[in-house]
Design a protein around this motif. Structure first.
Motif, PDB file in Angstrom:
ATOM      1  N   PHE B 350       0.818  -1.255   0.063  1.00  0.00           N
ATOM      2  CA  PHE B 350       0.107   0.061  -0.115  1.00  0.00           C
ATOM      3  C   PHE B 350       0.945   1.271  -0.134  1.00  0.00           C
ATOM      4  O   PHE B 350       0.712   2.302  -0.712  1.00  0.00           O
ATOM      5  CB  PHE B 350      -0.864  -0.060   1.246  1.00  0.00           C
ATOM      6  CG  PHE B 350      -2.031   0.895   1.077  1.00  0.00           C
ATOM      7  CD1 PHE B 350      -3.319   0.726   0.838  1.00  0.00           C
ATOM      8  CD2 PHE B 350      -1.883   2.283   1.780  1.00  0.00           C
ATOM      9  CE1 PHE B 350      -4.346   1.606   0.795  1.00  0.00           C
ATOM     10  CE2 PHE B 350      -2.838   3.075   1.932  1.00  0.00           C
ATOM     11  CZ  PHE B 350      -4.014   2.865   1.339  1.00  0.00           C
ATOM     12  N   PHE B 411      -1.200   9.737   4.266  1.00  0.00           N
ATOM     13  CA  PHE B 411      -1.668   9.511   5.759  1.00  0.00           C
ATOM     14  C   PHE B 411      -2.219   8.293   5.987  1.00  0.00           C
ATOM     15  O   PHE B 411      -1.542   7.425   6.889  1.00  0.00           O
ATOM     16  CB  PHE B 411      -2.828  10.568   6.183  1.00  0.00           C
ATOM     17  CG  PHE B 411      -3.044  10.243   7.608  1.00  0.00           C
ATOM     18  CD1 PHE B 411      -2.482  10.403   8.632  1.00  0.00           C
ATOM     19  CD2 PHE B 411      -4.571   9.874   7.690  1.00  0.00           C
ATOM     20  CE1 PHE B 411      -2.825  10.178  10.280  1.00  0.00           C
ATOM     21  CE2 PHE B 411      -4.865   9.735   9.002  1.00  0.00           C
ATOM     22  CZ  PHE B 411      -4.063   9.762  10.064  1.00  0.00           C
ATOM     23  N   LEU B 412      -3.120   7.769   5.513  1.00  0.00           N
ATOM     24  CA  LEU B 412      -3.491   6.279   5.468  1.00  0.00           C
ATOM     25  C   LEU B 412      -2.352   5.303   5.137  1.00  0.00           C
ATOM     26  O   LEU B 412      -2.425   4.164   5.917  1.00  0.00           O
ATOM     27  CB  LEU B 412      -4.695   6.031   4.204  1.00  0.00           C
ATOM     28  CG  LEU B 412      -5.978   6.827   4.546  1.00  0.00           C
ATOM     29  CD1 LEU B 412      -6.781   6.461   3.462  1.00  0.00           C
ATOM     30  CD2 LEU B 412      -6.641   6.621   5.801  1.00  0.00           C
ATOM     31  N   LYS B 414       0.745   5.691   5.996  1.00  0.00           N
ATOM     32  CA  LYS B 414       1.386   5.861   7.322  1.00  0.00           C
ATOM     33  C   LYS B 414       0.714   4.895   8.357  1.00  0.00           C
ATOM     34  O   LYS B 414       1.049   4.220   9.143  1.00  0.00           O
ATOM     35  CB  LYS B 414       1.772   6.934   7.696  1.00  0.00           C
ATOM     36  CG  LYS B 414       2.733   7.576   6.676  1.00  0.00           C
ATOM     37  CD  LYS B 414       3.873   8.379   7.662  1.00  0.00           C
ATOM     38  CE  LYS B 414       4.913   8.911   6.729  1.00  0.00           C
ATOM     39  NZ  LYS B 414       5.010  10.063   5.975  1.00  0.00           N
ATOM     40  N   TRP B 415      -0.639   5.046   8.375  1.00  0.00           N
ATOM     41  CA  TRP B 415      -1.491   4.521   9.509  1.00  0.00           C
ATOM     42  C   TRP B 415      -1.388   2.906   9.238  1.00  0.00           C
ATOM     43  O   TRP B 415      -1.268   2.336  10.306  1.00  0.00           O
ATOM     44  CB  TRP B 415      -2.892   4.990   9.332  1.00  0.00           C
ATOM     45  CG  TRP B 415      -3.996   4.485   9.954  1.00  0.00           C
ATOM     46  CD1 TRP B 415      -4.482   3.233   9.844  1.00  0.00           C
ATOM     47  CD2 TRP B 415      -4.721   4.906  11.097  1.00  0.00           C
ATOM     48  NE1 TRP B 415      -5.421   2.965  10.925  1.00  0.00           N
ATOM     49  CE2 TRP B 415      -5.256   3.936  11.719  1.00  0.00           C
ATOM     50  CE3 TRP B 415      -4.531   6.541  11.660  1.00  0.00           C
ATOM     51  CZ2 TRP B 415      -6.444   4.106  12.922  1.00  0.00           C
ATOM     52  CZ3 TRP B 415      -5.387   6.455  12.971  1.00  0.00           C
ATOM     53  CH2 TRP B 415      -6.367   5.649  13.345  1.00  0.00           C
ATOM     54  N   ARG B 416      -1.443   2.623   8.118  1.00  0.00           N
ATOM     55  CA  ARG B 416      -1.483   0.969   7.910  1.00  0.00           C
ATOM     56  C   ARG B 416      -0.160   0.628   8.174  1.00  0.00           C
ATOM     57  O   ARG B 416      -0.093  -0.470   8.818  1.00  0.00           O
ATOM     58  CB  ARG B 416      -2.105   0.800   6.459  1.00  0.00           C
ATOM     59  CG  ARG B 416      -3.321   1.013   5.860  1.00  0.00           C
ATOM     60  CD  ARG B 416      -3.679   0.193   4.744  1.00  0.00           C
ATOM     61  NE  ARG B 416      -3.614  -1.273   5.263  1.00  0.00           N
ATOM     62  CZ  ARG B 416      -3.940  -2.122   4.284  1.00  0.00           C
ATOM     63  NH1 ARG B 416      -3.853  -1.933   3.061  1.00  0.00           N
ATOM     64  NH2 ARG B 416      -3.798  -3.570   4.895  1.00  0.00           N
ATOM     65  N   ILE B 418       1.962   1.592  10.521  1.00  0.00           N
ATOM     66  CA  ILE B 418       2.136   1.709  12.030  1.00  0.00           C
ATOM     67  C   ILE B 418       1.208   0.577  12.541  1.00  0.00           C
ATOM     68  O   ILE B 418       1.642  -0.162  13.456  1.00  0.00           O
ATOM     69  CB  ILE B 418       1.827   3.218  12.698  1.00  0.00           C
ATOM     70  CG1 ILE B 418       2.707   4.151  12.274  1.00  0.00           C
ATOM     71  CG2 ILE B 418       1.700   3.134  14.188  1.00  0.00           C
ATOM     72  CD1 ILE B 418       2.329   5.628  12.529  1.00  0.00           C
ATOM     73  N   GLU B 419       0.099   0.482  11.898  1.00  0.00           N
ATOM     74  CA  GLU B 419      -0.927  -0.630  12.620  1.00  0.00           C
ATOM     75  C   GLU B 419      -0.385  -1.867  12.493  1.00  0.00           C
ATOM     76  O   GLU B 419      -0.077  -2.636  13.393  1.00  0.00           O
ATOM     77  CB  GLU B 419      -2.279  -0.526  11.683  1.00  0.00           C
ATOM     78  CG  GLU B 419      -3.323  -1.336  12.463  1.00  0.00           C
ATOM     79  CD  GLU B 419      -4.695  -1.167  11.487  1.00  0.00           C
ATOM     80  OE1 GLU B 419      -5.846  -1.287  12.176  1.00  0.00           O
ATOM     81  OE2 GLU B 419      -4.546  -0.819  10.450  1.00  0.00           O
ATOM     82  N   LEU B 422       2.628  -2.509  14.825  1.00  0.00           N
ATOM     83  CA  LEU B 422       1.980  -2.785  16.306  1.00  0.00           C
ATOM     84  C   LEU B 422       1.531  -4.123  16.352  1.00  0.00           C
ATOM     85  O   LEU B 422       1.770  -4.771  17.291  1.00  0.00           O
ATOM     86  CB  LEU B 422       0.901  -1.653  16.498  1.00  0.00           C
ATOM     87  CG  LEU B 422       1.411  -0.483  17.033  1.00  0.00           C
ATOM     88  CD1 LEU B 422       0.121   0.604  17.385  1.00  0.00           C
ATOM     89  CD2 LEU B 422       2.104  -0.573  18.457  1.00  0.00           C
ATOM     90  N   GLN B 423       0.739  -4.526  15.396  1.00  0.00           N
ATOM     91  CA  GLN B 423       0.255  -5.795  15.434  1.00  0.00           C
ATOM     92  C   GLN B 423       1.348  -6.984  15.569  1.00  0.00           C
ATOM     93  O   GLN B 423       1.164  -7.876  16.252  1.00  0.00           O
ATOM     94  CB  GLN B 423      -0.694  -5.984  14.278  1.00  0.00           C
ATOM     95  CG  GLN B 423      -2.300  -5.694  14.335  1.00  0.00           C
ATOM     96  CD  GLN B 423      -2.990  -5.690  13.099  1.00  0.00           C
ATOM     97  OE1 GLN B 423      -2.249  -5.744  11.924  1.00  0.00           O
ATOM     98  NE2 GLN B 423      -4.233  -5.817  13.302  1.00  0.00           N
ATOM     99  N   ALA B 434       7.661   6.793  13.439  1.00  0.00           N
ATOM    100  CA  ALA B 434       7.122   8.358  13.683  1.00  0.00           C
ATOM    101  C   ALA B 434       8.394   9.219  13.845  1.00  0.00           C
ATOM    102  O   ALA B 434       8.314  10.222  13.307  1.00  0.00           O
ATOM    103  CB  ALA B 434       6.770   8.262  15.183  1.00  0.00           C
ATOM    104  N   GLU B 492      -6.408  -0.301  -1.173  1.00  0.00           N
ATOM    105  CA  GLU B 492      -6.445  -1.156  -0.060  1.00  0.00           C
ATOM    106  C   GLU B 492      -6.602  -2.750  -0.410  1.00  0.00           C
ATOM    107  O   GLU B 492      -5.777  -3.887  -0.242  1.00  0.00           O
ATOM    108  CB  GLU B 492      -7.499  -1.076   0.826  1.00  0.00           C
ATOM    109  CG  GLU B 492      -7.509  -1.899   2.154  1.00  0.00           C
ATOM    110  CD  GLU B 492      -8.350  -1.548   3.141  1.00  0.00           C
ATOM    111  OE1 GLU B 492      -9.326  -1.170   2.630  1.00  0.00           O
ATOM    112  OE2 GLU B 492      -8.210  -1.595   4.425  1.00  0.00           O
TER     113      GLU B 492
END
Lengths: 492, 507
Positions: B350, B411-412, B414-416, B418-419, B422-423, B434, B492
């Motif tokens: 992505f 933004f999305l 980066k969001w994905r 980081i998600e 974390l997972q 970050a 996605e």
């Protein structure tokens, strides 16, 4: 689109449209400023009807888009958000009145950019107040940072740029390094970030995960200026007085504590907050912030700096309220958010009025100035006593409820910090007005207005309006408390 | 919800041969463009060839969704004798990316080339561009390790020539092209030596067969050597830190058509091939594969993200700034892939797509500004927004996406990422992401400050707004950055399909 969706849509579009229109008519100051005032009034009408609908138990909600599976850009009102939106839009109106007087009186440059950024900031505040989940809130939280940056650096000199850099570094840095990972953590743990009555996370996290998330979210919301992430706020005082008044007493800082309140009430829930060790640590941090900020405020001779440090302390009151066990402080925190906004904007506008009329910005220069500016200094006294928490001003109720909640939950440190800091507040705020009103003109004080006729009319009018509100809210506090009551869920 | 299964983009007769047509189409167009009588004809051939390739890629998208994967044997000869094209969700993702980048770049080239390259060379530029496109499309479709090398070289040869052509404006293009030539050849050689080792160990060049045999062969020093050569070779091509030295020069001095296309595709195709080898060809449990991901790939990617972002912060030439940013962003992509989970791979892909889109936007906007300005240094761009607001605004949108401002695709992405990190429990990757994002914000801020907020120096040449032929593709790209920022279900879904094809398992 039903009525609720329409209201939300309008609350977002009106300030956005105002920003575009202000840019378009920038060459005609009269049209531009009329437009600002009209936008304030229209927005206030919208937020009032939203406020009414929430009170009537019919909160507007609107799901706009779903960028990724499980992530929604959505809005849903609840009492605290409705109150925040209403407060911000009303004060935007008053502050615009003040801005017109101040900016013209000071003959500031780049006024079109100034009004445009203000409107954009209001757009962001509306989004924050109405967001249905942390994801949406984050989007507008960032918009707020970036739209207020040009306001902080308005002067454009080296000092303003330095403060602007710190402003961006701390706010954006905290939101990227702490807030965003915290939000994504919530998303992973709970599968969504929706603000849920009685909390989204209960039953889904253990003490460690919950504590980490709480620390990330509370410190990440750096606009709440909890120490050690408070440095941007005193720094931002290089901005013109209307910016300090609106953004750093109402919009920006209150967005920060609003997030903390929302996260506490609707992400963690009162029960979970009561069991998390991190909540206790944060209470200590907040108590430390309250005391340290009050002490530093006493040492500041520059009036705006003194007010800024006082704000740092008062924000920590609200953070404490959000984190008290059993949700005991939530309503008190919400009330203090409202009351402090009115009181502190009064103080900042008074500081601006004094500065534009006499050029005095230091407390030591203001001795005896009350003789020539009795209205402004009386209003300052009202604001000061309201912040301190004396009757017959609204601050009394919020302080009373806050301290009661702290005692009730046996958080002695918090309670003690609040009491001590209130006394200190009396020592560093009230004398400013009293010395000006009662003492003879001092040696260092300017003896004449630098501007014929003193403070411009709109400025004095704005100051009087918010000072009156501090008294009116004393009588209305009970209604506000009743309005906010649903926030606490089943705990009460 | 979008359904790729229902997509029938081309008639059946074409769809049946889409894998090879997608590659051969631009190749034939390349010959035609080289022989074209005028610059204008060659441009039209280039646009037609690119659109045809994109059309075939779309047809394949439907086929892959219906059949899981498309195997196409060239000339009807099945492997191990013949060469097979193997097209799965990942190949389609890459093919769509490359071909749509090709369409946008070729549309844009109509106006930009005349400002940048001598008219008599236009036919050659278009031919090289189509050649490069054909090679990259072949690279992502083939199922044969040696065939992949051939396509890698086809695309590279086109690129070397194209970068050298940039010399009209700047003599520095020549050393840059030479540097790229040497580095690229070393990379390709490493790759082919590695494939040779693997051929010796397994006796096949077909990647699927190779994977199956490696799984039973177990570990051996031949296999490990092969792995090392392949990864280093592709690492050079992918500008993986610290093998990225060639990239800033190559991006900075080429004609803008080429830097736009290369920024979106070239390193990405090499990343694709590397991911194929690391996750598909080499057995999942192989200790050295795991070790490579955990101890080499991830740390290098993290270092790239931090160090190259820092380099971008202190760079003065804007195209070099973007080039360093590209190396850093390759680090972001590789960090996603290095998580070795479906979510991580999907987030990496992505991000790859998002970065391709936004870097294209940035380079194209810059190309649009440079048509009239010829500016290179950041301070020469001061105040350009006043004279060329449309190009500058598109640049700002791309820059916002790069910085990961909410409501943009970046933004999305980066969001994905980081998600996914974390997972997977990789907290340190979150910290790196970050920090690097903060640095990104710094250099993006510098660019925007110069373009929008600084006043043009007195007596500086005034910029002109770019022509419509440039603004149209530019604003399509900028618009996509925003559109996907609100609704990213399409990228996605494509990225998820790609990650599943790479790692297997269920969504």
């Amino acid at each position: 689109m039903n009525t609720g969706e329409l209201l939300i849509f309008l609350a977002l579009v009106v300030p956005l449209f105002a920003a575009a229109a202000i840019y378009a008519v920038g060459r005609m100051p009269d049209v531009r400023e009329t437009l600002t005032i009209v936008a304030c009034i229209v927005l206030s009408v919208i937020t009032i009807s939203i406020f009414m609908r929430v009170g009537a138990g019919d909160p507007p909600e609107w799901t706009v888009a779903q960028p990724l599976a499980g992530l929604e850009i959505a809005f849903r009102l609840e009492p605290l958000g409705a109150l925040f939106a209403l407060m911000a839009s009303l004060l935007w109106g008053v502050n615009s009145l003040f801005s017109i007087g101040y900016m013209r009186g000071k003959r500031e440059a780049n006024q079109t950019r100034f009004y445009m950024c203000f409107a954009l900031a209001m757009f962001a505040v509306m989004g924050i107040a109405m967001a249905a989940n942390l994801f949406t809130l984050f989007i507008f939280y960032e918009v707020l940072t970036f739209s207020t940056y040009p306001l902080v650096t308005h002067a454009g000199d080296a000092r303003a740029r330095k403060a602007g850099r710190m402003y961006l570094t701390i706010l954006v840095g905290a939101s990227l390094v702490l807030f965003l990972p915290g939000i994504i953590g919530v998303q992973i743990v709970a599968g969504s970030t929706v603000f849920t009555p009685e909390g989204l996370l209960p039953g889904r996290v253990d003490d460690v995960t919950g504590s980490v998330l709480l620390l990330l979210l509370v410190f990440g919301a750096a606009k709440a200026a909890l120490m050690p992430l408070h440095g941007w706020l005193p720094g931002a005082m290089v901005a013109p007085a209307p910016v300090s008044a609106m953004l750093h007493a109402v919009a920006v800082v209150k967005a920060g504590v609003f997030v903390v309140l929302k996260v506490s009430a609707y992400i963690f829930g009162a029960d979970l907050i009561s069991t998390l060790p991190a909540a206790t640590w944060l209470l200590w941090v907040a108590a430390g912030t309250i005391i340290i900020a009050s002490v530093i405020a006493m040492t500041k001779d520059d009036l705006k700096a003194r007010l800024a440090w006082s704000t740092v302390g008062q924000l920590a009151y609200i953070v404490s309220a959000a984190l008290l066990p059993l949700g005991a402080g939530l309503v008190a925190g919400g009330l203090h958010m409202l009351v402090h906004a009115f009181a502190k904007i009064t103080l900042f506008m008074c500081a601006g009025a004094i500065y534009v009329a006499t050029g005095a910005s230091k407390v030591s220069e203001m001795r005896g100035l009350g003789r020539s500016m009795p209205i402004v200094f009386s209003c300052f006294l009202v604001g000061a006593l309201c912040v301190v928490g004396l009757p017959p001003f609204a601050g009394m109720w919020s302080k009373f409820l806050l301290i009661t909640a702290a005692f009730g939950t046996k958080e002695w440190i918090t309670a003690a910090a609040m009491i001590v800091s209130s006394l200190l507040g009396l020592l560093y705020l009230a004398p400013v007005a009293l010395r000006a009103l009662l003492q003879p003109v001092g040696d260092g004080s300017p003896r004449a207005f630098i501007r014929p006729g003193g403070a411009p009319g709109p400025v004095v009018a704005a100051v009087m309006m918010t000072a009156a509100a501090c008294v009116a809210l004393f009588l209305l506090a009970d209604a506000v408390v009743a309005y906010l009551e649903p926030m606490t869920g089943s705990v009460r | 919800m979008i359904s790729f299964e229902a997509l029938h983009a081309a008639p059946l007769a074409l769809t049946a041969h889409a894998p090879v047509l997608m590659v051969v189409g631009p190749l034939i167009a390349a010959c035609a463009a080289a022989l074209a009588p005028t610059a204008r004809t060659s441009w039209m051939i280039s646009v037609t060839g690119s659109i045809f390739a994109a059309w075939m890629a779309l047809a394949l998208l439907g086929e892959v969704a219906r059949r899981g994967a498309v195997d196409y044997y060239i000339g009807g000869f099945a492997p191990p004798l013949g060469i097979a094209f193997h097209i799965d969700g990942l190949s389609v993702f890459m093919a769509l990316l490359i071909s749509s980048a090709g369409v946008m770049a070729s549309l844009y080239s109509g106006h930009s080339l005349s400002a940048e390259v001598r008219a008599e060379k236009h036919t050659l530029v278009q031919a090289g561009f189509l050649l490069c496109q054909s090679g990259l499309l072949g690279l992502v479709s083939t199922g044969d390790a040696f065939n992949a090398f051939v396509f890698l070289e086809v695309s590279s040869i086109g690129t070397y020539a194209l970068i050298a052509i940039g010399e009209k404006r700047d003599r520095r293009a020549l050393p840059a092209a030479f540097n790229y030539l040497i580095m690229g050849t070393i990379g390709a050689t490493f790759y082919v030596v590695g494939v040779g080792f693997l051929l010796a160990a397994t006796g096949t060049l077909n990647m699927a067969d190779m994977g199956a045999r490696l799984a039973t062969l177990g570990d051996s020093s031949v296999v490990q050597a092969g792995f090392a050569f392949v990864v280093v070779g592709l690492g050079i091509k992918a500008a993986m830190f610290p093998l990225h030295g060639w990239l800033p020069g190559a991006y900075s001095y080429a004609p803008s058509l080429i830097s736009i296309f290369l920024a979106a595709t070239a390193t990405k195709a090499a990343i694709y091939l590397m991911a194929r080898f690391v996750f598909d060809v080499f057995p999942d449990g192989a200790a050295f594969g795991q070790g490579f991901i955990a101890w080499v790939l991830a740390p290098l990617a993290a270092t790239a993200a931090i160090v190259c972002s820092l380099q971008a912060v202190f760079e003065k030439e804007i195209r070099r700034m973007l080039a360093f940013s590209s190396v850093a962003q390759v680090g972001f992509i590789l960090m996603g892939l290095s998580l070795a989970t479906v979510a991580g791979a999907s987030a990496g892909l992505f991000y790859l797509g998002a970065h391709a889109l936004l870097k294209m936007t940035l380079f194209m906007a810059l190309g649009g500004l440079a048509i009239s300005m010829g500016a290179r240094r950041l301070d020469e761009l001061a105040g350009v927004a006043r004279d060329a607001p449309w190009s500058a605004t598109a640049f700002a949108i791309g820059a916002a996406s790069l910085a990961g401002v909410p409501l943009t695709l970046g933004f999305l992405a980066k969001w994905r990422l980081i998600e996914a990190a974390l997972q997977a429990g990789q907290i340190w990757i979150v910290a790196v992401l970050a920090t690097a994002s903060l640095l990104t914000l710094l250099y993006v801020g510098r660019m925007l400050e110069a373009i929008f907020f600084r006043a043009a120096p007195a007596g500086a040449p005034r910029a002109r707004e770019a022509p419509v032929g440039v603004l149209a593709p530019l604003w399509i790209l900028a618009g996509l950055n925003l559109w996907f920022g609100i609704d990213a279900s399409l990228p996605e879904k494509l990225a998820n399909a790609g990650a599943l094809a790479l790692l297997g398992g269920t969504p």
